[in-house]
Motif scaffolding. Structure first.
Motif, mmCIF file in Angstrom:
data_model
loop_
_atom_site.group_PDB
_atom_site.id
_atom_site.type_symbol
_atom_site.label_atom_id
_atom_site.label_comp_id
_atom_site.label_asym_id
_atom_site.label_seq_id
_atom_site.Cartn_x
_atom_site.Cartn_y
_atom_site.Cartn_z
ATOM 1 N N ALA A 1 0.837 -1.202 0.000
ATOM 2 C CA ALA A 1 0.000 0.000 0.000
ATOM 3 C C ALA A 1 0.874 1.256 0.000
ATOM 4 O O ALA A 1 0.577 2.224 -0.700
ATOM 5 N N LYS A 2 1.950 1.218 0.771
ATOM 6 C CA LYS A 2 2.864 2.364 0.826
ATOM 7 C C LYS A 2 3.480 2.612 -0.549
ATOM 8 O O LYS A 2 3.543 3.745 -1.021
ATOM 9 N N PHE A 3 3.902 1.560 -1.207
ATOM 10 C CA PHE A 3 4.531 1.673 -2.521
ATOM 11 C C PHE A 3 3.527 2.199 -3.549
ATOM 12 O O PHE A 3 3.851 3.075 -4.362
ATOM 13 N N ALA A 4 2.295 1.689 -3.501
ATOM 14 C CA ALA A 4 1.249 2.157 -4.423
ATOM 15 C C ALA A 4 0.942 3.631 -4.181
ATOM 16 O O ALA A 4 0.736 4.394 -5.131
ATOM 17 N N LYS A 5 0.925 4.033 -2.926
ATOM 18 C CA LYS A 5 0.669 5.438 -2.582
ATOM 19 C C LYS A 5 1.776 6.329 -3.134
ATOM 20 O O LYS A 5 1.507 7.380 -3.710
ATOM 21 N N ILE A 6 3.013 5.903 -2.980
ATOM 22 C CA ILE A 6 4.151 6.691 -3.467
ATOM 23 C C ILE A 6 4.148 6.762 -4.985
ATOM 24 O O ILE A 6 4.347 7.826 -5.571
ATOM 25 N N GLU A 7 3.933 5.632 -5.635
ATOM 26 C CA GLU A 7 4.050 5.570 -7.094
ATOM 27 C C GLU A 7 2.901 6.243 -7.833
ATOM 28 O O GLU A 7 3.118 6.903 -8.845
ATOM 29 N N SER A 8 1.661 6.049 -7.373
ATOM 30 C CA SER A 8 0.516 6.522 -8.155
ATOM 31 C C SER A 8 -0.573 7.178 -7.312
ATOM 32 O O SER A 8 -1.663 7.421 -7.812
ATOM 33 N N ASN A 9 -0.264 7.414 -6.035
ATOM 34 C CA ASN A 9 -1.272 7.899 -5.100
ATOM 35 C C ASN A 9 -2.449 6.920 -5.020
ATOM 36 O O ASN A 9 -3.595 7.312 -4.820
ATOM 37 N N GLY A 10 -2.159 5.645 -5.244
ATOM 38 C CA GLY A 10 -3.179 4.607 -5.154
ATOM 39 C C GLY A 10 -4.110 4.542 -6.348
ATOM 40 O O GLY A 10 -5.140 3.898 -6.292
ATOM 41 N N ASN A 11 -3.727 5.148 -7.449
ATOM 42 C CA ASN A 11 -4.572 5.223 -8.644
ATOM 43 C C ASN A 11 -4.135 4.175 -9.671
ATOM 44 O O ASN A 11 -3.092 4.331 -10.312
ATOM 45 N N ALA A 12 -4.936 3.132 -9.840
ATOM 46 C CA ALA A 12 -4.600 2.055 -10.779
ATOM 47 C C ALA A 12 -4.625 2.517 -12.231
ATOM 48 O O ALA A 12 -4.077 1.848 -13.104
ATOM 49 N N SER A 13 -5.232 3.675 -12.504
ATOM 50 C CA SER A 13 -5.308 4.202 -13.872
ATOM 51 C C SER A 13 -4.251 5.267 -14.146
ATOM 52 O O SER A 13 -4.264 5.883 -15.213
ATOM 53 N N ALA A 14 -3.346 5.484 -13.207
ATOM 54 C CA ALA A 14 -2.357 6.562 -13.340
ATOM 55 C C ALA A 14 -1.417 6.331 -14.512
ATOM 56 O O ALA A 14 -1.025 5.199 -14.803
#
Length: 135
Positions: free
Chosen positions: A50-63
Motif C-alpha cells: 500500500a505504501k509503494f502504491a501510494k508513493i508511485e501513483s497515489n493509489g490510482n490504478a489508472s495513473a
C-alpha cells in the motif's frame, strides 16, 4: 411539481455519487486484502504494498506518468521492465495494458519486491535498515 422533479433528480444524483464512492471503497478494500495476502505469501513487510502504491501513483490504478514516460498503473511500471519481468514470471510477457489491472500489477510487484529483498536482504540487515519505517 417542478420542484419535486428537481428534488428527485438531485436525490438520484446524490445516490449515484454515493454508489460510485461505495464501489470505489469496496474495490479499495479488495486491493488492500490482496496486498495483505501477497505480503504474507512473499514474506514482505506488512503495509509495504500500500505504501509503494501510494508513493508511485497515489493509489490510482489508472495513473499514467507524463513527460514521455511509459510508466503506468498502480505501481508505475515502465514498458521494458514490465515486459521482461512478466516474461520471466509467466513464460510469456503480459500485455502492457495489464499494468492497469491492480490484481496483476500487485502480483508482479510483490514478486519483484521479493526478488529485490532476496538479492539485497543481507546488505539491508548489515546496514541495520528497518524496511517498515514509515509504514
Amino acid at each position: 411539481m417542478f420542484a419535486g422533479s428537481v428534488r428527485k433528480a438531485v436525490l438520484v444524483a446524490v445516490l449515484l455519487v454515493a454508489g460510485v464512492a461505495l464501489a470505489d471503497a469496496l474495490q479499495n478494500q479488495k486491493i488492500l486484502e490482496k496486498f495483505a495476502q501477497l505480503e504474507q505469501q512473499y514474506t514482505l513487510p506488512s503495509g509495504i504494498m500500500a505504501k509503494f502504491a501510494k508513493i508511485e501513483s497515489n493509489g490510482n490504478a489508472s495513473a499514467q506518468a507524463g513527460g514521455g514516460s511509459s510508466a503506468a498503473g498502480l505501481f508505475q511500471w515502465t514498458a521494458r521492465p514490465w515486459v521482461e519481468f512478466t516474461r520471466n514470471m509467466y513464460g510469456t510477457a503480459k500485455p502492457l495494458a495489464a499494468r492497469f489491472n491492480p490484481t496483476i500489477a500487485s502480483e508482479v510487484t510483490a514478486v519483484r519486491m521479493k526478488t529485490a529483498q532476496n538479492r539485497l536482504g543481507g546488505l539491508i540487515r548489515q546496514a541495520n535498515i528497518d524496511m517498515t519505517v514509515g509504514l
